[in-house]
Design an enzyme around this catalytic site. Structure first.
Site, short mmCIF file in Angstrom:
data_model
loop_
_atom_site.label_atom_id
_atom_site.label_comp_id
_atom_site.label_asym_id
_atom_site.label_seq_id
_atom_site.Cartn_x
_atom_site.Cartn_y
_atom_site.Cartn_z
N HIS A 1 -10.53 -10.25 -41.25
CA HIS A 1 -9.12 -9.99 -40.96
C HIS A 1 -8.25 -11.12 -41.49
O HIS A 1 -8.55 -12.29 -41.29
CB HIS A 1 -8.91 -9.84 -39.44
CG HIS A 1 -9.39 -8.54 -38.90
ND1 HIS A 1 -9.09 -8.11 -37.62
CD2 HIS A 1 -10.14 -7.56 -39.46
CE1 HIS A 1 -9.65 -6.92 -37.42
NE2 HIS A 1 -10.29 -6.58 -38.52
N TYR B 1 -1.77 -7.19 -30.36
CA TYR B 1 -1.48 -7.81 -29.07
C TYR B 1 -0.16 -7.24 -28.56
O TYR B 1 0.87 -7.38 -29.21
CB TYR B 1 -1.37 -9.32 -29.20
CG TYR B 1 -2.68 -10.03 -29.44
CD1 TYR B 1 -3.36 -10.63 -28.39
CD2 TYR B 1 -3.23 -10.11 -30.72
CE1 TYR B 1 -4.57 -11.29 -28.60
CE2 TYR B 1 -4.44 -10.76 -30.94
CZ TYR B 1 -5.10 -11.35 -29.88
OH TYR B 1 -6.29 -12.00 -30.08
N PRO C 1 -9.58 -14.98 -22.67
CA PRO C 1 -9.95 -14.42 -23.98
C PRO C 1 -8.75 -14.14 -24.89
O PRO C 1 -8.95 -13.76 -26.05
CB PRO C 1 -10.67 -13.12 -23.62
CG PRO C 1 -10.11 -12.74 -22.29
CD PRO C 1 -9.85 -14.04 -21.58
N LYS D 1 -11.12 -17.86 -28.22
CA LYS D 1 -11.64 -19.20 -28.48
C LYS D 1 -12.99 -19.50 -27.83
O LYS D 1 -13.63 -20.50 -28.17
CB LYS D 1 -10.63 -20.25 -27.99
CG LYS D 1 -9.35 -20.28 -28.81
CD LYS D 1 -9.62 -20.72 -30.21
CE LYS D 1 -8.57 -20.22 -31.17
NZ LYS D 1 -9.09 -19.78 -32.45
N TYR E 1 -4.99 -19.90 -34.27
CA TYR E 1 -5.77 -18.67 -34.14
C TYR E 1 -6.97 -18.66 -35.06
O TYR E 1 -8.08 -18.27 -34.65
CB TYR E 1 -4.87 -17.46 -34.45
CG TYR E 1 -5.44 -16.14 -33.98
CD1 TYR E 1 -5.15 -15.64 -32.71
CD2 TYR E 1 -6.26 -15.38 -34.80
CE1 TYR E 1 -5.65 -14.43 -32.28
CE2 TYR E 1 -6.78 -14.18 -34.37
CZ TYR E 1 -6.48 -13.70 -33.11
OH TYR E 1 -7.00 -12.50 -32.69
#
Length: 389
Positions: free
Chosen positions: A72, A200, A292, A296, A384
């Protein structure tokens, strides 16, 4: 029995540490209280940073990942009924890979088996001893027979509820914790993902996440009260609630189906310091837990194991204890940055029951700033995709 490093826990952190040590010529034995099938039955995270992928490659456990993993380049943030894409690769030159933790664990198990290394499963009553001396040891019971392993060092990779951290005197350890007032209800389904990248969702009804395990298997989450029970959530109720929290396009394109697995996970931030106690070292969930939201957990375990394996290699190859002496501080510096990022993502995306409209408007302002500011989106992207080891 005797070995150089006794590793407690055969999850991904313990298995990865064992393989890294093997590549460095450092003998090790892994003890696990559960069966291999039980370990593989745990449904966990599935987003890997490039650093984690590199470590799997280093130990020869990355071939299937590269065949089946989904690379991704960005993520989508949804709020106010619209989606906004963050191009992480453009900002950082890095990507993330979607590949289930169960698959990572299986690949590491197979690599360890192929190397002929010792793993003891169904080991009960595992206990570390004398780690404050130069002669640590670990005892356990297997098939009703007591055993002892003498070792140079102990690695506690046995998770939040494991025996390693619990064996440390309370006066020697400091814990920091934040428990969030909600959980994640997650569902796994044999359905194509609604989007090629993660979504998200910040919504007035609560957070939702659209992710996947493969091109034909999806993982979805919705924020729910901590006192909810899985039995209260039929598949139909879950899909209906998820659709309500998605933008219209995603809701219209969502493919639903029977759940393969369904569970509710509480969210917490937790750090125990230090991560070294004499000749015993903690790694992964044994020392820290993150919500979550920032993806990480597994990646932090991998960076811990990287630092610890390098320190042990240095000890045996160069006769230097500098890496071991610095392990805790070095690992914790990265841990706390990930804890901060995960807390920030959680705070920005979830509906908090004790906060009102002011907090909700601040979240929207933060999200709007994120998607309209190159500096802000770059900061999100850097964290991220994973900070350097």
């Amino acid at each position: 029995m005797r070995t150089k490093v006794a590793i407690i826990g055969a999850g991904p952190s313990g298995l990865l540490l064992g393989q890294l040590l093997h590549t460095f010529g450092v003998d090790n034995i892994i003890l696990e209280r559960q069966t291999p099938d039980y370990v593989l039955g745990r449904i966990r995270a599935g987003l890997l940073e490039e650093g984690t992928v590199s470590l799997l490659d280093q130990v020869g456990a990355g071939a299937r990942l590269h065949q089946e993993g989904l690379v991704h380049h960005g993520v989508e943030l949804a709020f106010g009924g619209a989606r906004h894409r963050i191009d992480m690769h453009a900002a950082t030159g890095k990507t993330v890979t979607i590949y289930g933790q169960t698959e990572v664990t299986l690949d590491l198990m197979n690599a360890r088996k192929a190397a002929g290394l010792t793993s003891v499963y169904s080991a009960s009553d595992v206990k570390p001893h004398d780690f404050d001396t130069d002669h640590p040891r670990v005892t356990y019971v297997k098939d009703g027979v007591s055993h002892e392993i003498a070792c140079d060092f102990i690695a506690g990779c046995d998770g939040f509820h494991g025996v390693s951290r619990a064996s440390v005197p309370a006066s020697a350890i400091t814990s920091y914790e934040r428990v969030y007032p909600f959980g994640w209800l997650g569902i796994l389904s044999e359905t194509p993902p609604v989007s090629p990248e993660l979504i998200y969702n910040n919504h007035e009804r609560g957070f939702a996440l659209c992710t996947m395990r493969s091109s034909h298997r999806s993982r979805y989450y919705v924020q729910c009260p901590l006192d909810d029970h899985v039995d209260q959530w039929s598949d139909d109720r879950f899909w209906d609630e998820l659709k309500r929290r998605l933008d219209q396009k995603a809701a219209d394109e969502l493919v639903t189906g029977p759940s393969i697995e369904k569970s509710i996970a509480p969210l917490r931030s937790f750090v125990a310091e230090p991560m070294r106690f004499g000749r015993m070292f903690l790694a992964g969930d044994a020392s820290h837990i993150v919500p979550p939201t920032g993806a990480k957990g597994l990646n932090l375990a991998a960076s811990d194991v990287h630092y610890l394996s390098q320190a042990l290699r240095e000890y045996y190859d160069e006769k230097s204890s500098a890496g071991l002496d610095g392990y805790s501080a070095r690992a914790l510096a990265r841990v706390w940055k990930a804890v901060r990022f995960s807390w920030w993502m959680t705070s920005m995306l979830h509906k908090f029951p004790d906060e009102g409209e002011f907090a909700a408007r601040i979240q929207i302002a933060e999200l709007d700033y994120l998607v309209s500011s190159k500096a802000a989106s770059t900061s999100l992207s850097e964290n991220y995709v994973g900070l350097p080891f």
